[in-house]
Design a protein around this motif. Structure first.
Motif, short mmCIF file in Angstrom:
data_model
loop_
_atom_site.label_atom_id
_atom_site.label_comp_id
_atom_site.label_asym_id
_atom_site.label_seq_id
_atom_site.Cartn_x
_atom_site.Cartn_y
_atom_site.Cartn_z
N UNK A 181 0.69 -1.26 -0.07
CA UNK A 181 0.05 0.11 -0.09
C UNK A 181 0.92 1.20 -0.17
N UNK A 182 1.77 1.23 0.72
CA UNK A 182 2.80 2.37 0.80
C UNK A 182 3.60 2.55 -0.45
N UNK A 183 3.52 1.50 -1.29
CA UNK A 183 4.38 1.80 -2.45
C UNK A 183 3.52 2.13 -3.66
N UNK A 184 2.09 2.27 -3.47
CA UNK A 184 1.36 2.82 -4.39
C UNK A 184 1.24 4.45 -4.64
N UNK A 185 1.88 5.09 -4.18
CA UNK A 185 2.11 6.41 -4.25
C UNK A 185 0.74 7.27 -3.80
N UNK A 186 -0.19 6.56 -2.99
CA UNK A 186 -1.45 7.18 -2.75
C UNK A 186 -1.35 8.43 -1.92
N UNK A 187 -2.14 9.17 -1.63
CA UNK A 187 -2.08 10.45 -0.76
C UNK A 187 -2.63 10.40 0.56
N UNK A 188 -3.49 9.49 0.77
CA UNK A 188 -4.16 8.95 2.02
C UNK A 188 -4.27 7.69 2.28
N UNK A 189 -3.90 7.28 3.42
CA UNK A 189 -3.78 5.93 4.02
C UNK A 189 -4.10 5.61 5.12
N UNK A 190 -5.40 4.84 5.40
CA UNK A 190 -5.93 4.35 6.83
C UNK A 190 -5.71 2.98 7.13
N UNK A 191 -5.08 2.63 8.27
CA UNK A 191 -4.88 1.15 8.78
C UNK A 191 -5.43 1.02 9.88
N UNK A 192 -6.19 -0.17 10.06
CA UNK A 192 -6.45 -0.53 11.46
C UNK A 192 -6.10 -1.97 11.70
N UNK A 193 -5.33 -2.10 12.77
CA UNK A 193 -4.83 -3.46 12.97
C UNK A 193 -5.43 -3.95 14.32
N UNK A 194 -6.62 -4.60 14.22
CA UNK A 194 -7.39 -5.00 15.33
C UNK A 194 -7.13 -6.45 15.63
N UNK A 195 -5.85 -6.98 16.26
CA UNK A 195 -5.47 -8.29 16.38
C UNK A 195 -5.91 -8.87 17.87
#
Length: 337
Positions: free
Chosen positions: A71-85
């Motif tokens: 996801x970081x390599x896709x050159x997006x402007x906004x990234x939201x990540x939730x890790x609910x382990x």
């Protein structure tokens, strides 16, 4: 209008990919490494992605880290990540179980939101390393353990929110960002294994808004003060060490940095500490020369039940806070909804 392409998976639990050119909503299951590979290839074909939302509910071996890296390599402007382990059942609720997370950098990412979970049966998300985020202006970390030096990988931040955070590698949380305009620090009791409020050094000459909610800090120092600060909200827990008058110097020194603040909100715990430490302010001039409004909040609810709900401000404290701004309004909020 951007729409959302949804991905769900019982092990990886991924959802939320916004495709600006798509008008439909579809759903895929990712339960094997082959399907994961197909998923990654699908992302790679969408070169104009601007925003990606990912949610994981179980670690799924290496899949979570691999998808995040891509996801970081896709050159997006906004990234939201939730890790609910959730913890494995073999661990008790009081055993800390960490999921290490490494963040590859990005030259285009402007907004990053990273959220863990902080329940007794949840795994702790621990940042272990990160590359530089040169374009990042907005960062939100929720229930995340960050290492000393992580914030320096985001040199151009303008908006920073840390909520239920923990710090490793240093007893001092250092925030040094020349463009930072909005800073929110909430529930930093995760800062250490004790119930103190930690130590902070904030160098942010452009800071316009400061919101601090949590245990009273042991130390809060600034670089050259806050010359641009207009809105400040300080709400401290009244518990254990914070009951002690030893925290009053920290409060007074912080208020001295609020010379240009126009709107100030203080919790009753702060007034209580100032009431009991009048010797610290009796010979100090009022720093709030530009104040337009002062709002007093009720005590913060914690594990300790308080018998009183209101603190009367002493004349000496009222003089210290309001004498330089006689036209400032004073509002007392008796209950929080």
């Amino acid at each position: 209008m951007p729409s959302e392409l949804v991905f769900c998976h019982p092990d990886g639990g991924i959802y939320g990919l916004q495709f600006p050119m798509s008008n439909s909503i579809s759903q895929l299951d990712i339960s094997t490494m082959k399907e994961l590979s197909n998923f990654v290839n699908l992302l790679s074909r969408h070169k104009n992605l601007s925003s990606i939302d990912l949610e994981f509910h179980r670690k799924g071996d290496v899949r979570a880290q691999r998808i995040i890296n891509h996801a970081f390599s896709l050159n997006v402007q906004q990234l939201t990540i939730a890790c609910l382990f959730k913890k494995n059942k073999k661990y008790s609720h009081d055993e800390r179980v960490a999921f290490p997370l490494s963040l590859s950098g990005s030259k285009t990412l402007e907004h990053l939101s990273l959220r863990g979970s902080c329940g007794l049966f949840d795994e702790e998300i621990v940042l272990t390393s990160a590359q530089r985020f040169s374009s990042l202006t907005t960062l939100l970390l929720h229930s995340i353990t960050l290492y000393d030096g992580f914030l320096s990988m985001c040199p151009n931040l303008k908006n920073l929110t840390l909520f239920s955070y923990r710090m490793t590698g240093s007893p001092v949380l250092r925030i040094s960002h020349p463009q930072l305009s909005n800073l929110t620090l909430e529930k930093g009791e995760c800062f250490t294994h004790t119930v103190n409020g930690g130590r902070f050094h904030v160098s942010a000459p452009e800071l316009a808004s400061l919101h601090f909610f949590g245990f009273c800090p042991q130390m809060f120092t600034t670089g050259d003060g806050f010359p641009c600060l207009e809105n400040a909200h300080l709400s401290f827990h009244s518990r254990l060490e914070c009951i002690s008058g030893s925290y009053a110097p920290t409060i007074v020194n912080l208020l001295q940095q609020f010379r240009n603040v126009k709107h100030l909100t203080l919790s009753m715990e702060i007034i209580e500490r100032l009431n009991s430490s009048e010797e610290l302010i009796s010979h100090r001039p009022c720093p709030l020369a530009n104040l337009k409004s002062l709002t007093l909040l009720p005590e913060v609810a914690t594990f300790v039940q308080h018998k009183h709900t209101r603190v009367i401000m002493s004349p000496e404290v009222q003089k210290y806070l309001l004498s330089s701004s006689p036209k400032a309004t004073l509002t007392e909020v008796l209950t929080l909804i």
